[in-house]
Design a protein around this motif. Structure first.
Motif, mmCIF file in Angstrom:
data_model
loop_
_atom_site.group_PDB
_atom_site.id
_atom_site.type_symbol
_atom_site.label_atom_id
_atom_site.label_comp_id
_atom_site.label_asym_id
_atom_site.label_seq_id
_atom_site.Cartn_x
_atom_site.Cartn_y
_atom_site.Cartn_z
ATOM 1 N N GLY A 111 0.970 -1.292 0.129
ATOM 2 C CA GLY A 111 0.055 -0.095 -0.100
ATOM 3 C C GLY A 111 0.835 1.314 -0.103
ATOM 4 N N LEU A 112 2.160 1.170 -0.190
ATOM 5 C CA LEU A 112 3.228 2.344 -0.104
ATOM 6 C C LEU A 112 3.434 2.714 -1.453
ATOM 7 C CD1 LEU A 112 5.547 0.928 2.449
ATOM 8 C CD2 LEU A 112 3.562 2.621 2.919
ATOM 9 N N ASP A 113 3.319 1.962 -2.701
ATOM 10 C CA ASP A 113 3.927 2.520 -4.074
ATOM 11 C C ASP A 113 2.412 2.620 -4.675
ATOM 12 O OD1 ASP A 113 6.489 1.872 -2.936
ATOM 13 O OD2 ASP A 113 6.187 -0.249 -3.482
ATOM 14 N N PRO A 114 2.537 3.288 -5.784
ATOM 15 C CA PRO A 114 1.519 3.266 -6.922
ATOM 16 C C PRO A 114 1.501 1.963 -7.620
ATOM 17 C CG PRO A 114 3.410 4.132 -7.848
ATOM 18 C CD PRO A 114 4.084 3.727 -6.439
ATOM 19 N N ASP A 115 1.002 0.968 -6.687
ATOM 20 C CA ASP A 115 1.115 -0.515 -7.384
ATOM 21 C C ASP A 115 -0.069 -0.541 -8.578
ATOM 22 O OD1 ASP A 115 2.826 -1.859 -5.784
ATOM 23 O OD2 ASP A 115 1.731 -1.324 -4.039
ATOM 24 N N GLU A 116 -1.365 0.160 -8.160
ATOM 25 C CA GLU A 116 -2.399 -0.134 -9.115
ATOM 26 C C GLU A 116 -2.097 0.578 -10.292
ATOM 27 O OE1 GLU A 116 -6.513 0.197 -8.038
ATOM 28 O OE2 GLU A 116 -5.990 0.306 -6.079
ATOM 29 N N ILE A 117 -1.413 1.920 -10.315
ATOM 30 C CA ILE A 117 -1.084 2.404 -11.748
ATOM 31 C C ILE A 117 -0.020 1.731 -12.369
ATOM 32 C CG2 ILE A 117 0.447 4.380 -12.349
ATOM 33 C CD1 ILE A 117 -0.879 6.024 -10.113
ATOM 34 N N LEU A 118 1.043 0.992 -11.675
ATOM 35 C CA LEU A 118 2.091 0.119 -12.527
ATOM 36 C C LEU A 118 1.440 -1.284 -12.759
ATOM 37 C CD1 LEU A 118 4.758 0.839 -9.550
ATOM 38 C CD2 LEU A 118 4.922 1.627 -11.790
ATOM 39 N N VAL A 119 0.468 -1.431 -12.316
ATOM 40 C CA VAL A 119 -0.185 -3.005 -12.849
ATOM 41 C C VAL A 119 -0.727 -2.382 -14.227
ATOM 42 C CG1 VAL A 119 -1.948 -4.601 -12.547
ATOM 43 C CG2 VAL A 119 -0.097 -4.275 -10.588
ATOM 44 N N ASP A 120 -1.778 -1.342 -13.842
ATOM 45 C CA ASP A 120 -2.435 -0.913 -15.084
ATOM 46 C C ASP A 120 -1.434 -0.495 -16.333
ATOM 47 O OD1 ASP A 120 -4.778 -0.889 -13.972
ATOM 48 O OD2 ASP A 120 -4.870 1.138 -13.367
ATOM 49 N N LYS A 121 -0.444 0.046 -16.044
ATOM 50 C CA LYS A 121 0.749 0.599 -17.184
ATOM 51 C C LYS A 121 1.304 -0.750 -17.805
ATOM 52 C CE LYS A 121 2.829 4.069 -16.757
ATOM 53 N NZ LYS A 121 3.513 5.202 -17.539
ATOM 54 N N LEU A 122 1.760 -1.910 -16.959
ATOM 55 C CA LEU A 122 2.062 -3.038 -17.297
ATOM 56 C C LEU A 122 0.929 -3.831 -18.527
ATOM 57 C CD1 LEU A 122 4.418 -5.142 -16.945
ATOM 58 C CD2 LEU A 122 3.000 -5.924 -15.269
ATOM 59 N N PHE A 123 -0.136 -3.866 -17.866
ATOM 60 C CA PHE A 123 -1.224 -4.608 -18.687
ATOM 61 C C PHE A 123 -1.492 -3.982 -19.929
ATOM 62 C CE2 PHE A 123 -1.035 -7.299 -15.119
ATOM 63 C CZ PHE A 123 -1.507 -8.664 -15.783
ATOM 64 N N SER A 124 -1.719 -2.657 -19.864
ATOM 65 C CA SER A 124 -2.370 -1.766 -20.807
ATOM 66 C C SER A 124 -1.211 -1.601 -21.900
ATOM 67 C CB SER A 124 -2.630 -0.269 -20.417
ATOM 68 O OG SER A 124 -1.602 0.523 -20.073
ATOM 69 N N ALA A 125 -0.029 -1.853 -21.775
ATOM 70 C CA ALA A 125 1.183 -1.895 -22.680
ATOM 71 C C ALA A 125 0.967 -3.190 -23.922
ATOM 72 C CB ALA A 125 2.466 -2.148 -21.916
ATOM 73 N N VAL A 126 0.198 -4.106 -23.253
ATOM 74 C CA VAL A 126 -0.127 -5.192 -24.273
ATOM 75 C C VAL A 126 -1.595 -5.363 -24.421
ATOM 76 C CG1 VAL A 126 2.103 -6.593 -23.461
ATOM 77 C CG2 VAL A 126 -0.012 -7.005 -22.297
ATOM 78 N N ALA A 127 -2.336 -4.343 -24.229
ATOM 79 C CA ALA A 127 -3.700 -4.285 -24.278
ATOM 80 C C ALA A 127 -4.682 -5.167 -23.721
ATOM 81 C CB ALA A 127 -4.083 -4.166 -25.866
ATOM 82 N N GLN A 128 -4.113 -5.556 -22.588
ATOM 83 C CA GLN A 128 -4.927 -6.411 -21.739
ATOM 84 C C GLN A 128 -5.422 -5.745 -20.319
ATOM 85 O OE1 GLN A 128 -3.330 -10.538 -21.323
ATOM 86 N NE2 GLN A 128 -2.591 -10.394 -23.298
ATOM 87 N N GLU A 129 -6.303 -6.530 -19.796
ATOM 88 C CA GLU A 129 -6.797 -6.068 -18.313
ATOM 89 C C GLU A 129 -5.938 -7.179 -17.468
ATOM 90 O OE1 GLU A 129 -9.585 -3.814 -17.279
ATOM 91 O OE2 GLU A 129 -9.732 -3.159 -19.218
ATOM 92 N N ALA A 130 -5.731 -6.633 -16.169
ATOM 93 C CA ALA A 130 -5.202 -7.456 -15.177
ATOM 94 C C ALA A 130 -6.262 -8.425 -14.557
ATOM 95 C CB ALA A 130 -4.727 -6.470 -14.103
ATOM 96 N N PRO A 131 -5.971 -9.643 -14.709
ATOM 97 C CA PRO A 131 -6.692 -10.622 -14.072
ATOM 98 C C PRO A 131 -7.111 -10.950 -12.667
ATOM 99 C CG PRO A 131 -4.607 -11.661 -14.090
ATOM 100 C CD PRO A 131 -4.350 -10.298 -14.789
ATOM 101 N N PHE A 132 -6.570 -9.939 -11.800
ATOM 102 C CA PHE A 132 -6.754 -9.907 -10.492
ATOM 103 C C PHE A 132 -6.955 -8.445 -9.996
ATOM 104 C CE2 PHE A 132 -2.257 -9.414 -11.701
ATOM 105 C CZ PHE A 132 -1.743 -8.285 -11.047
ATOM 106 N N GLU A 133 -7.543 -8.350 -8.815
ATOM 107 C CA GLU A 133 -7.907 -7.081 -8.182
ATOM 108 C C GLU A 133 -6.647 -6.824 -6.969
ATOM 109 O OE1 GLU A 133 -10.154 -4.703 -8.227
ATOM 110 O OE2 GLU A 133 -10.930 -6.210 -10.099
ATOM 111 N N ILE A 134 -6.120 -5.526 -6.770
ATOM 112 C CA ILE A 134 -5.356 -5.311 -5.730
ATOM 113 C C ILE A 134 -5.787 -4.656 -4.746
ATOM 114 C CG2 ILE A 134 -3.208 -3.644 -5.350
ATOM 115 C CD1 ILE A 134 -2.344 -3.991 -8.081
ATOM 116 N N ALA A 135 -5.388 -4.947 -3.466
ATOM 117 C CA ALA A 135 -5.863 -4.480 -2.221
ATOM 118 C C ALA A 135 -4.599 -4.353 -1.384
ATOM 119 C CB ALA A 135 -6.766 -5.361 -1.591
#
Length: 160
Positions: free
Chosen positions: A85-109
């Motif tokens: 919860g300290l880092d911009p994890d959701e932004i980083l996951v979104d960046k990773l998956f959007s680079a290959v035009a996919q949605e993350a298969p998991f939720e971050i909490a």
């Protein structure tokens, strides 16, 4: 008892760039995977300034984005994955998956949604103390995941 899943991402952040450089996550049996990430060309700033990040290392040792995303799809489908919860994890996951035009298969909490009896500051103090006690380097994502696994075990959320 199922073991909660955890994820930690190391990243490059400059005035002109924010992107993941390494990622670690835990599996159903408590084992971990860690990969260095080959950055997408679109993530790199025009001026080439990546601060203290070694682009050559990422390009030589990194795993292509499509392979990283494929593994995350295989390992974490339909999961809630906990982060410190300290880092911009959701932004980083979104960046990773959007680079290959996919949605993350998991939720971050944040870990605070898993360990609800303690406030965020206490959780962070515990995580930091575990890192010190275990001699873990905080900049390695696998160490971040290991610390979160230890916290969950200490709270009785998984078997030893």
């Amino acid at each position: 008892m199922s073991i909660p899943r955890f994820l930690d991402i190391e990243y490059c952040q400059t005035d002109d760039a924010l992107f993941p450089t390494a990622i670690a996550w835990s599996l159903e049996d408590g084992r971990m995977k860690t990969v260095i990430i080959t950055p997408d060309e679109d993530w790199l700033p025009a001026d080439g300034d990546l601060g203290d990040i070694d682009l050559r290392y990422l390009e030589e040792q990194g795993v292509p984005l499509l392979d990283v995303v494929r593994e995350l799809h295989e390992d974490l489908p339909d999961q809630t994955v906990y982060v410190d919860g300290l880092d911009p994890d959701e932004i980083l996951v979104d960046k990773l998956f959007s680079a290959v035009a996919q949605e993350a298969p998991f939720e971050i909490a944040p870990i605070s949604e898993l360990i609800t009896g303690l406030d965020t500051d206490t959780l962070e103090d515990q995580r930091r103390q575990l890192m010190i006690d275990e001699g873990l380097e905080p900049q390695l994502p696998e160490n971040g995941v290991y610390a979160l696994l230890l916290m969950a075990r200490n709270e009785g959320l998984m078997d030893d």
